[in-house]
Scaffold this motif. Structure first.
Motif, PDB file in Angstrom:
ATOM      1  N   SER A  56       0.867  -1.175   0.000  1.00  0.00           N
ATOM      2  CA  SER A  56       0.000   0.000   0.000  1.00  0.00           C
ATOM      3  C   SER A  56       0.901   1.222   0.000  1.00  0.00           C
ATOM      4  CB  SER A  56      -0.890   0.051   1.250  1.00  0.00           C
ATOM      5  OG  SER A  56      -1.796  -1.020   1.272  1.00  0.00           O
ATOM      6  N   VAL A  57       0.402   2.302  -0.583  1.00  0.00           N
ATOM      7  CA  VAL A  57       1.157   3.553  -0.598  1.00  0.00           C
ATOM      8  C   VAL A  57       0.283   4.648  -0.017  1.00  0.00           C
ATOM      9  CG1 VAL A  57       2.199   5.302  -2.093  1.00  0.00           C
ATOM     10  CG2 VAL A  57       2.560   2.887  -2.590  1.00  0.00           C
ATOM     11  N   PHE A  58       0.895   5.474   0.834  1.00  0.00           N
ATOM     12  CA  PHE A  58       0.228   6.647   1.400  1.00  0.00           C
ATOM     13  C   PHE A  58       1.245   7.773   1.369  1.00  0.00           C
ATOM     14  CE2 PHE A  58      -1.326   9.547   4.564  1.00  0.00           C
ATOM     15  CZ  PHE A  58      -2.700   9.511   4.397  1.00  0.00           C
ATOM     16  N   GLY A  59       1.018   8.768   0.510  1.00  0.00           N
ATOM     17  CA  GLY A  59       1.985   9.865   0.377  1.00  0.00           C
ATOM     18  C   GLY A  59       3.340   9.322  -0.050  1.00  0.00           C
ATOM     19  N   ASN A  60       4.370   9.629   0.741  1.00  0.00           N
ATOM     20  CA  ASN A  60       5.726   9.162   0.450  1.00  0.00           C
ATOM     21  C   ASN A  60       6.098   7.896   1.212  1.00  0.00           C
ATOM     22  OD1 ASN A  60       6.451  11.081  -1.464  1.00  0.00           O
ATOM     23  ND2 ASN A  60       7.001  12.558   0.109  1.00  0.00           N
ATOM     24  N   LEU A  61       5.093   7.162   1.684  1.00  0.00           N
ATOM     25  CA  LEU A  61       5.362   5.940   2.434  1.00  0.00           C
ATOM     26  C   LEU A  61       4.779   4.727   1.710  1.00  0.00           C
ATOM     27  CD1 LEU A  61       4.563   7.153   6.070  1.00  0.00           C
ATOM     28  CD2 LEU A  61       6.811   6.948   4.970  1.00  0.00           C
ATOM     29  N   LEU A  62       5.570   3.652   1.660  1.00  0.00           N
ATOM     30  CA  LEU A  62       5.117   2.390   1.104  1.00  0.00           C
ATOM     31  C   LEU A  62       5.109   1.375   2.244  1.00  0.00           C
ATOM     32  CD1 LEU A  62       5.882   0.638  -2.146  1.00  0.00           C
ATOM     33  CD2 LEU A  62       6.516  -0.554  -0.067  1.00  0.00           C
ATOM     34  N   THR A 107       4.855  -8.320  14.282  1.00  0.00           N
ATOM     35  CA  THR A 107       3.540  -8.749  14.760  1.00  0.00           C
ATOM     36  C   THR A 107       3.585 -10.240  15.076  1.00  0.00           C
ATOM     37  OG1 THR A 107       2.683  -9.213  12.541  1.00  0.00           O
ATOM     38  CG2 THR A 107       2.340  -6.974  13.403  1.00  0.00           C
ATOM     39  N   CYS A 108       2.635 -10.705  15.857  1.00  0.00           N
ATOM     40  CA  CYS A 108       2.635 -12.103  16.319  1.00  0.00           C
ATOM     41  C   CYS A 108       2.429 -13.118  15.212  1.00  0.00           C
ATOM     42  CB  CYS A 108       1.559 -12.297  17.391  1.00  0.00           C
ATOM     43  SG  CYS A 108       1.966 -11.476  18.941  1.00  0.00           S
ATOM     44  N   ARG A 109       1.711 -12.756  14.158  1.00  0.00           N
ATOM     45  CA  ARG A 109       1.420 -13.718  13.086  1.00  0.00           C
ATOM     46  C   ARG A 109       1.849 -13.196  11.723  1.00  0.00           C
ATOM     47  NH1 ARG A 109      -4.201 -15.874  12.997  1.00  0.00           N
ATOM     48  NH2 ARG A 109      -3.165 -17.624  12.008  1.00  0.00           N
ATOM     49  N   GLY A 110       2.787 -12.248  11.718  1.00  0.00           N
ATOM     50  CA  GLY A 110       3.210 -11.669  10.458  1.00  0.00           C
ATOM     51  C   GLY A 110       2.082 -10.845   9.854  1.00  0.00           C
ATOM     52  N   SER A 111       2.215 -10.549   8.581  1.00  0.00           N
ATOM     53  CA  SER A 111       1.182  -9.798   7.873  1.00  0.00           C
ATOM     54  C   SER A 111       0.943 -10.455   6.530  1.00  0.00           C
ATOM     55  CB  SER A 111       1.607  -8.340   7.681  1.00  0.00           C
ATOM     56  OG  SER A 111       0.631  -7.639   6.932  1.00  0.00           O
ATOM     57  N   HIS A 112      -0.191 -11.121   6.415  1.00  0.00           N
ATOM     58  CA  HIS A 112      -0.566 -11.701   5.127  1.00  0.00           C
ATOM     59  C   HIS A 112      -1.108 -10.589   4.232  1.00  0.00           C
ATOM     60  CE1 HIS A 112      -1.731 -14.770   2.291  1.00  0.00           C
ATOM     61  NE2 HIS A 112      -2.893 -14.184   2.180  1.00  0.00           N
ATOM     62  N   THR A 113      -1.913  -9.752   4.826  1.00  0.00           N
ATOM     63  CA  THR A 113      -2.466  -8.604   4.125  1.00  0.00           C
ATOM     64  C   THR A 113      -2.704  -7.499   5.139  1.00  0.00           C
ATOM     65  OG1 THR A 113      -4.159  -7.895   2.531  1.00  0.00           O
ATOM     66  CG2 THR A 113      -4.887  -9.317   4.347  1.00  0.00           C
ATOM     67  N   HIS A 114      -2.884  -6.306   4.636  1.00  0.00           N
ATOM     68  CA  HIS A 114      -3.134  -5.173   5.518  1.00  0.00           C
ATOM     69  C   HIS A 114      -4.020  -4.164   4.798  1.00  0.00           C
ATOM     70  CE1 HIS A 114       0.361  -3.690   3.181  1.00  0.00           C
ATOM     71  NE2 HIS A 114      -0.290  -2.548   3.263  1.00  0.00           N
ATOM     72  N   SER A 115      -4.612  -3.268   5.576  1.00  0.00           N
ATOM     73  CA  SER A 115      -5.414  -2.172   5.022  1.00  0.00           C
ATOM     74  C   SER A 115      -4.967  -0.886   5.678  1.00  0.00           C
ATOM     75  CB  SER A 115      -6.907  -2.382   5.316  1.00  0.00           C
ATOM     76  OG  SER A 115      -7.377  -3.550   4.692  1.00  0.00           O
ATOM     77  N   LEU A 116      -4.835   0.160   4.879  1.00  0.00           N
ATOM     78  CA  LEU A 116      -4.489   1.480   5.411  1.00  0.00           C
ATOM     79  C   LEU A 116      -5.763   2.245   5.686  1.00  0.00           C
ATOM     80  CD1 LEU A 116      -1.590   2.811   3.170  1.00  0.00           C
ATOM     81  CD2 LEU A 116      -1.450   1.820   5.439  1.00  0.00           C
ATOM     82  N   VAL A 117      -5.780   2.934   6.820  1.00  0.00           N
ATOM     83  CA  VAL A 117      -6.940   3.740   7.183  1.00  0.00           C
ATOM     84  C   VAL A 117      -6.429   5.104   7.618  1.00  0.00           C
ATOM     85  CG1 VAL A 117      -8.908   3.955   8.740  1.00  0.00           C
ATOM     86  CG2 VAL A 117      -8.187   1.687   7.953  1.00  0.00           C
ATOM     87  N   ASP A 118      -6.971   6.138   6.998  1.00  0.00           N
ATOM     88  CA  ASP A 118      -6.662   7.478   7.481  1.00  0.00           C
ATOM     89  C   ASP A 118      -7.928   8.059   8.094  1.00  0.00           C
ATOM     90  OD1 ASP A 118      -7.893   7.740   4.952  1.00  0.00           O
ATOM     91  OD2 ASP A 118      -6.931   9.648   4.566  1.00  0.00           O
ATOM     92  N   ASP A 119      -7.730   8.959   9.033  1.00  0.00           N
ATOM     93  CA  ASP A 119      -8.838   9.531   9.799  1.00  0.00           C
ATOM     94  C   ASP A 119      -8.879  11.031   9.527  1.00  0.00           C
ATOM     95  OD1 ASP A 119     -10.551  10.566  11.715  1.00  0.00           O
ATOM     96  OD2 ASP A 119      -9.681   9.447  13.379  1.00  0.00           O
ATOM     97  N   PRO A 120      -9.964  11.544   8.963  1.00  0.00           N
ATOM     98  CA  PRO A 120     -10.027  12.980   8.666  1.00  0.00           C
ATOM     99  C   PRO A 120      -9.872  13.848   9.918  1.00  0.00           C
ATOM    100  CG  PRO A 120     -12.139  11.903   8.175  1.00  0.00           C
ATOM    101  CD  PRO A 120     -11.171  10.834   8.566  1.00  0.00           C
ATOM    102  N   ASP A 121     -10.120  13.273  11.095  1.00  0.00           N
ATOM    103  CA  ASP A 121      -9.948  14.013  12.336  1.00  0.00           C
ATOM    104  C   ASP A 121      -8.552  13.822  12.934  1.00  0.00           C
ATOM    105  OD1 ASP A 121     -12.573  14.953  12.207  1.00  0.00           O
ATOM    106  OD2 ASP A 121     -13.333  13.155  13.216  1.00  0.00           O
ATOM    107  N   ASP A 122      -7.675  13.094  12.244  1.00  0.00           N
ATOM    108  CA  ASP A 122      -6.325  12.822  12.732  1.00  0.00           C
ATOM    109  C   ASP A 122      -5.366  12.821  11.541  1.00  0.00           C
ATOM    110  OD1 ASP A 122      -4.053  12.026  14.080  1.00  0.00           O
ATOM    111  OD2 ASP A 122      -4.763   9.997  14.499  1.00  0.00           O
TER     112      ASP A 122
END
Length: 189
Positions: A56-62, A107-122
């Motif tokens: 996943s990409v968010f701004g300048n972070l992958l 993490t305890c079980r690695g990461s098979h998949t992930h989702s990025l969440v941004d918060d308009p209040d944060d």
């Protein structure tokens, strides 16, 4: 290829930012300039073994999912040395021709998949919701991991990990929550 049935070079996921496509695989990721859709150009290849390669990409972070126990924190290719790693890697891609790993959150079980969440209040943080499917790591390799049964206390197998990533300081990213999945709504068990 020497082993055409190998998953080592299989493309596992794609992410996009502007005119760039980021292609994850089981040994890292590739970056392509796709400004000319008929003629994509390889910009760079990052070797960082660990399996899955969900990106996943968010701004300048992958962000890259790592699930296999052969992974090392330092992206090394010899699985018999170095500190093991399973979780989410964060790369600074402000220079897409030279991605730099800035964090590796275990993490305890690695990461098979992930989702990025941004918060308009944060606007200062982004959150990574991680789902791992590897076996639970022993607590001796990562504190807080356990292989308790589903009816036991906070079993690692039945939770996800939530990583908070401060955008101004992604190197300080950390797991901030491990919500339990499949909780009985009536009893909380």
């Amino acid at each position: 290829p020497a082993n055409p049935g190998s998953f080592a070079l299989v493309t596992s996921d794609l992410a996009f930012r502007g005119d760039h496509a980021f292609v994850g695989n089981f040994n890292g990721f590739n970056v392509y300039d796709v400004s000319d859709r008929a003629n994509p150009v390889n910009v760079t290849n990052v070797v960082c073994p660990g399996g899955q390669g969900d990106l996943s990409v968010f701004g300048n972070l992958l962000f890259m999912s790592v699930e296999e126990s052969r992974a090392r924190v330092d992206c090394g290719t010899n699985p018999t040395v170095g500190t093991r790693f399973q979780g989410v890697r964060i790369f600074d891609i402000s220079d897409v021709s030279n991605p730099v790993q800035v964090a590796a959150i275990q993490t305890c079980r690695g990461s098979h998949t992930h989702s990025l969440v941004d918060d308009p209040d944060d606007a200062e943080n982004v959150y990574v919701y991680v789902s791992g499917t590897a076996g639970v790591r022993p607590a001796s390799t990562l504190e807080g991991c356990n292989n308790n049964p589903a009816d036991g206390e906070n079993p690692s197998r039945w939770r996800i990990d939530v990583i908070k990533v401060p955008l101004a300081a992604p190197a300080t990213a950390a797991v901030v929550s491990g919500p339990r999945l499949f909780t009985d709504p009536a009893t909380g068990a």
